[in-house]
Design an enzyme around this catalytic site. Structure first.
Site, PDB file in Angstrom:
ATOM      1  N   HIS A 320       0.862  -1.158  -0.192  1.00  0.00           N
ATOM      2  CA  HIS A 320       0.140  -0.120   0.026  1.00  0.00           C
ATOM      3  C   HIS A 320       0.858   1.387   0.006  1.00  0.00           C
ATOM      4  CE1 HIS A 320       0.569   0.950   4.271  1.00  0.00           C
ATOM      5  NE2 HIS A 320       0.547  -0.412   4.481  1.00  0.00           N
ATOM      6  N   CYS A 340       2.477  -5.151   7.053  1.00  0.00           N
ATOM      7  CA  CYS A 340       2.263  -4.591   5.763  1.00  0.00           C
ATOM      8  C   CYS A 340       3.464  -4.043   5.034  1.00  0.00           C
ATOM      9  CB  CYS A 340       0.912  -3.962   5.401  1.00  0.00           C
ATOM     10  SG  CYS A 340      -0.485  -4.939   5.726  1.00  0.00           S
TER      11      CYS A 340
END
Length: 410
Positions: A320, A340
């Site tokens: 992301h 992440c």
């Protein structure tokens, strides 16, 4: 009976006896000839089998030398007395498969890509074992560069045993690159955690889009996996993982409800309906009594930034954008997320995966308000490898040894 008749009878008996003897002697000679012929045939077959077994053994030894030169442990493919041609050829086929496809890396926590291993080319092990055929198994540029460094260091290691550890680390990465061949991808994303880098590679190893990444911190490690990008979300929500909501956010929300508004958070019930924070009895809530879900609204201040790359995996790991893009320029610490992977060039990555200029450079600065998440379908699943390669080559082909940030090599 006179003497003449007796003589005639004697002669007749002698003739018959001679004929009988001649018959059995002839039969014996014929049998002996057949036996010798059969023995000669068996010996010829034995010699041919022995010759083929020796040929298989010589070929196996030759391929073992090649495998050893590219960092494969060939002790598992050693031969022993009495090994026949078929057994040797089976070992040879197994070794050829490892040269091409490697072994599954031990650190993979999730395997989400379907393997496409073609074993048919090993049916003729002698053809597949030719030096020209072996070279064709390794068209990936970084792999060949790493093999060159491995060969160089092996020569130096003869007089410098301290290089043994470096060689071991290179072997791990060489095996990883061989393992990637199992997936036959024209393009793929490779995140190397110790390097803090992401590269999009082409089939021959060309670096189509290098960038920095921020991966998980040592106590929130990013897991190694093979997976793929399912879709891309513009202006994503951040569905806060429950452990982060309970351990990090709940104490702050209980102390000061303003934290919810400052962080643009939403409190959702079990029906996915938004609840007014003012109507919640915060004093009654705890880590064991929290019947809500926390979500961060989309926008420039969202922790996922403006683009999210959904990865197929059960570990809630994805790529992301970030609302703290200055981290890529203001610090060398590339390991500070909750697991992440934050990417430095989200627009470029999205356009490459989508196969079109869907987003322009201004997308990152417009930051439109009141946007709802928008999911974009991609032409086909895009392979992603998240790896932990301490030894590797950089864009210039230089050998690099990165910090063992998760202390996995101890």
């Amino acid at each position: 009976m006179d003497n003449l008749d007796k003589r005639r009878i004697g002669i007749g008996v002698a003739v018959v006896a001679s004929l009988v003897l001649l018959f059995f002697v002839g039969k014996w000679f014929i049998k002996q000839k057949a036996t010798k012929k059969e023995q000669a045939k068996v010996e010829q077959t034995r010699q041919q089998a022995e010759k083929k077994a020796k040929q298989a053994l010589v070929t196996l030894h030759s391929v073992c030398r090649y495998a050893d030169s590219v960092g494969i442990d060939t002790t598992r493919f050693g031969t022993k007395a009495g090994l026949d041609q078929a057994e040797t050829e089976e070992k040879l086929a197994d070794l050829l498969l490892e040269i091409r496809y490697g072994k599954k890396p031990s650190r993979l926590e999730f395997s989400g890509l379907k393997e496409a291993v073609d074993s048919s080319w090993t049916q003729n092990v002698y053809e597949a074992s030719k030096p020209t055929a072996l070279v064709k198994l390794a068209p990936f540029g970084p792999y060949n560069q790493l093999v060159g460094h491995y060969s160089r260091l092996r020569k130096l290691a003869r007089s410098n045993p301290a290089l043994a550890d470096s060689l071991r680390l290179i072997r791990q990465t060489l095996n990883f690159y061989r393992y990637v061949n199992r997936f036959d991808a024209d393009r793929f994303v490779l995140v190397n955690i110790p390097a803090g880098e992401l590269n999009v590679f082409g089939r021959a190893g060309e670096r189509l889009l290098p960038m920095q990444v921020i991966a998980g911190k040592p106590d929130k490690r990013t897991p190694c996996m093979t997976t793929y990008v399912q879709d891309i979300v513009a202006y994503p929500y951040w569905n806060v993982p429950q452990n982060i909501a309970l351990d990090e956010m709940l104490p702050r929300m209980k102390r000061n409800i303003a934290f919810i508004y400052n962080q643009n958070l939403q409190i959702l019930n079990d029906k996915n309906q938004e609840i007014d924070p003012e109507e919640i009895d915060w004093d009654s809530l705890s880590t064991t009594n929290f019947p809500y879900r926390v979500r961060q609204a989309s926008g420039c201040e969202n922790s996922l930034g403006l683009l999210k790359f959904d990865l197929a995996n059960p570990l809630a790991i994805y790529l992301h954008d970030t609302n703290s893009r200055d981290l890529f320029t203001q610090t060398a610490d590339r390991w500070r997320s909750h697991g992440c992977v934050r990417v430095q060039k989200p627009v470029e990555l999205a356009n490459l995966i989508l196969g079109s200029q869907t987003f322009d450079a201004a997308f990152m600065t417009k930051c439109l308000v009141d946007q709802k998440p928008r999911t974009l379908s991609i032409p086909k699943p895009f392979p992603v490898f998240i790896a932990y390669n301490i030894a590797d080559v950089d864009a210039t082909g230089k050998l690099r040894f990165y910090k063992d940030v998760y202390a996995l090599d101890k």
